[in-house]
Design an enzyme around this catalytic site. Structure first.
Site, PDB file in Angstrom:
ATOM      1  CB  VAL A  62      -0.975   0.058   1.247  1.00  0.00           C
ATOM      2  CG1 VAL A  62      -2.133  -1.168   1.130  1.00  0.00           C
ATOM      3  CG2 VAL A  62      -0.303  -0.244   2.482  1.00  0.00           C
ATOM      4  CG  HIS A  90      -3.680  -6.310  -0.625  1.00  0.00           C
ATOM      5  ND1 HIS A  90      -2.550  -7.205  -0.034  1.00  0.00           N
ATOM      6  CD2 HIS A  90      -4.421  -7.268  -1.436  1.00  0.00           C
ATOM      7  CE1 HIS A  90      -2.777  -8.457  -0.330  1.00  0.00           C
ATOM      8  NE2 HIS A  90      -3.982  -8.401  -1.139  1.00  0.00           N
ATOM      9  CB  CYS A 138     -16.281   8.709   0.594  1.00  0.00           C
ATOM     10  SG  CYS A 138     -17.701   9.156   1.410  1.00  0.00           S
ATOM     11  CB  CYS A 143     -20.397   9.269  -2.007  1.00  0.00           C
ATOM     12  SG  CYS A 143     -18.766   9.816  -2.179  1.00  0.00           S
ATOM     13  CB  CYS A 192     -16.105  12.540   1.353  1.00  0.00           C
ATOM     14  SG  CYS A 192     -15.954  12.109  -0.571  1.00  0.00           S
ATOM     15  CG  ASN A 248      10.595 -14.309  -0.129  1.00  0.00           C
ATOM     16  OD1 ASN A 248      10.841 -12.958   0.149  1.00  0.00           O
ATOM     17  ND2 ASN A 248       9.978 -15.176   0.442  1.00  0.00           N
ATOM     18  CG  LEU A 249      15.741 -12.149   3.538  1.00  0.00           C
ATOM     19  CD1 LEU A 249      17.004 -11.525   2.894  1.00  0.00           C
ATOM     20  CD2 LEU A 249      15.304 -11.284   4.727  1.00  0.00           C
ATOM     21  CB  ALA A 277      14.139  -7.006  -2.494  1.00  0.00           C
TER      22      ALA A 277
END
Ligand code: NAD
Length: 235
Positions: free
Chosen positions: A96, A112, A120, A123, A139, A204-205, A222
């Site tokens: 994110v 994600h 909001c 709405c 909003c 990957n680690l 990485a």
């Protein structure tokens, strides 16, 4: 990884591990806690219903902290791949944070959600957002004081799965970077990619829960493994 010349379409899945060396904690780095919190207390719709202030404050802190961090060599390498790769490419991120974008990558999909959108619940519209939400700001679209972080919590449906599966169907290669293989449906993408005929590579680690599904696993940080792989792909 033979037959590189046959690879035209690539799908990359990134997780918290790609941002770890930028100083952003992964989910389960601290003995199963995320920044000293149990995941169930801050990253579920139930937690938000029970204690919205705790959840909003938690995400306000994360959103502020990410803005002090910088993309690392792994984000930079994927941005370079995005720039040079003339075939299909989709960087599907579970993160994110906005470090892929700040490194310059364009073909990025946030399955994600993002710290930098507010959603909001009145709405249903999303607005770009950088500040805090704890004071219940209105909003920008409808003025209701009903904004929440636009992040997918446990128990909620990830975004844009149709697009992700559409890209997987075309993919000749699937690469997973810095993800634990513990969070579904993201963790299942490697199986889908494999079933659909793609070469699968994990960077990957450490070996992840889904490691056995990959044709090849390369272990290391990485910032080393990703530039090395990108170099193989675009020289
Ligand atoms: P995770 O924390 O479950 O797993 C992180 C993985 O990265 C582990 O397998 C670990 O071995 C690996 N790793 C750690 N340091 C690494 C390094 N330097 N180089 C390469 N790999 C390294 O993360 P996940 O699988 O992405 O879990 C999912 C959830 O965590 C997602 O839903 C995501 O939204 C959320 N999350 C996001 C962020 C972020 O945006 N940066 C941070 C924490 C959690």
């Amino acid at each position: 990884m033979g037959d590189m010349q046959d690879i035209r379409n690539i799908v990359i899945l990134t997780g918290a591990g790609i941002s770890a060396e930028s100083g952003i904690d992964t989910f389960r780095s601290d003995g199963g806690l995320w920044e000293q919190h149990r995941v169930e207390d801050v990253a579920t719709p139930e937690a938000f219903a029970r204690n919205p202030d705790l959840v909003l404050r938690f995400y306000d802190m994360r959103r502020a902290a990410v803005q002090t961090k910088l993309p690392n060599a792994a984000h930079d390498a994927l941005a370079r791949l995005d720039e040079k790769w003339t075939g299909g490419l989709l960087i599907v991120t579970q993160n994110v944070d906005d470090l892929h974008e700040r490194a310059g990558a364009a073909r990025v999909l946030h399955m994600h959600g993002s710290h930098f959108n507010a959603w909001c619940t009145y709405c249903d519209r999303r607005s770009p957002w950088r500040g805090p939400l704890i004071d219940r700001p209105p909003c920008p679209a409808c003025n209701a004081r009903a904004l929440r972080p636009d992040v997918v919590w446990f128990g909620e449906m990830p975004y844009r799965m149709d697009e992700i599966y559409g890209a997987l169907r075309q993919a000749d290669m699937f690469v997973s970077i810095g993800t634990s293989g513990a969070v579904y449906p993201a963790a299942g993408l490697v199986q889908g990619a494999r079933d659909l005929g793609a070469r699968t590579l994990e960077l990957n680690l450490e070996r992840s829960q889904g490691s056995d599904w990959f044709h090849e696993t390369r272990l290391g940080p990485a910032t080393m493994m990703v530039p090395e792989w990108v170099e193989e792909m675009v020289g």
